[in-house]
Design an enzyme around this catalytic site. Sequence first.
Site, PDB file in Angstrom:
ATOM      1  N   GLY A  83       0.789  -1.176  -0.009  1.00 30.46           N
ATOM      2  CA  GLY A  83      -0.142   0.032   0.036  1.00 30.46           C
ATOM      3  C   GLY A  83       1.068   1.092   0.076  1.00 30.46           C
ATOM      4  N   ASP A 117      -2.350  -5.596  -0.945  1.00 27.84           N
ATOM      5  CA  ASP A 117      -1.809  -7.195  -0.830  1.00 27.84           C
ATOM      6  C   ASP A 117      -2.403  -7.616   0.518  1.00 27.84           C
ATOM      7  OD1 ASP A 117      -0.189  -5.728   0.898  1.00 27.84           O
ATOM      8  OD2 ASP A 117       1.648  -6.560  -0.109  1.00 27.84           O
TER       9      ASP A 117
END
Length: 509
Positions: A84, A242
């Site tokens: 991120g 993720d």
Amino acid sequence: MTGRAVKTVAAVDLGAESGRVIAASFDGNRLTMEIANRFANTPRVQGGALRWNIEDLWARIGEGLAGLAGGSRPVSSVGVDTWGVDYGLLDSGGMLLDAPISYRDDRNAASFALALQTVGAKRLYAATGVQVLAINTVFGLMADVRDDPTRLARARTLLMMPDVFHHRLSGARTAEYTGVSTTGAFDMAGNRWATELLDELGVPTHMLPEIVPPGTDIGALVPDLAVGSLRDARVIVPPGHDTASAVVGVPLTDPGGLYISSGTWSLVGLETSSPVVTAQSQRSNLTNEGGYANTIRLLRNVMGLWILQECRRQWQREGTDISYPDLAEMASKVQGLVSIVNPDDPAFLAPGDMPARVRQYCVDHGLPVPQTIPEVVRCVVDSLALSYRAVVDYLVDATGERPPSVNIVGGGADNVLLSQLTADATGLPVSCGPTEGTALGNGAVQLATLGEFDGLADIRQAVAASTMMRRYEPRTGGGWDEAQAVFRRLVAADQRTDPTPPDNPRDRT
């Protein structure tokens, strides 16, 4: 289901240490995965900043997709998840202005301090519901304004890292929800860009794109890639962050169970139906991030296996190459809870000689200093387990309920020592697996869009049927209560010397 056609998708999973292109298939009963390409992720200093080597990553993704294209099995779709926070800026022609800067670069420190002075930590948290941390996207954007006032003016579109690759795969310029939710520039409660906050911080908003939910089909694969078995492939955005993909791949053993997505970073949290943005959640520095199927991930980020990874790289530079399983085995033979560090101390964020930093931290805090490799590893693993226990306490304070169990997914699920110590520290049973939970969750969401699954519960049922789980029961005693008291004193001491909000450092996988 005998005779059912097997459907296959390509899940591209980029972690902070490595990436992989995986063919994920479902036969009606079980999910299977086959690695088409695995490669290192190697950021580099360029133009005075630590940047992601975007062209190398794109080339390695292309190699993996080419391998799948040359196979006999049709591939129905492609989707990418990454870490991120980080972002790319596209010009009017759809080209990156430059290589995206890594969250491990130190450029955000000044803009973070300015934001705290300008609007304050409470305003930042109330406007977004996410942890107030220097590495958040919003502070990188403030640094862009400071360092080059024309840079954002030249940008036409901001894309989070997964969507940079989705743009190259399809031409689309959309932002996937879970990735956007990591920015500190998105209003989690209002489900929109936090434009008022950005205006207060002097960040332009003209380049903010449309946001789409995970599972959205954003178009066909570009012609150059749509060959062979990829001829008819679509680009379906999975949960782009993720950790959001990893949580999809958690076969939660109990309702309300705790998950740990364990890799370079450890993300420790619960799945909720709505954001929790309260004074208590702010004091505990809990973050609310988007999940699949209208879920929220209420969690905290712990530095994770990054410290151990950097230790191993340093030992390799010094001529000693020991595998992670062997390091864990060696550490299991030395006494535990002797040396403790706060993994979230800023000293451990950047690459470098991590064993020396661990020792220096112990010196600075008056603790026994680990000398040997096994002692350093044990110090790191013990400290991670104590961090997990602290997060459990924070979540209990915020929600009023104690989780019944822990599920660990990701590469850390294979660390036998850390898994057992997590059970011991938290007093909760721990189930481990799948190791490739992120890629599995990525692929499963694509398959759900293609009609193979009927929602999140159906996905998790298939994941559970496809995974060999390992379970660890908590052992009593061991001095964890006393060690936790020491750990909390370390965190409190670090807060007094760090101008950032409580329990600050962290990020994602």
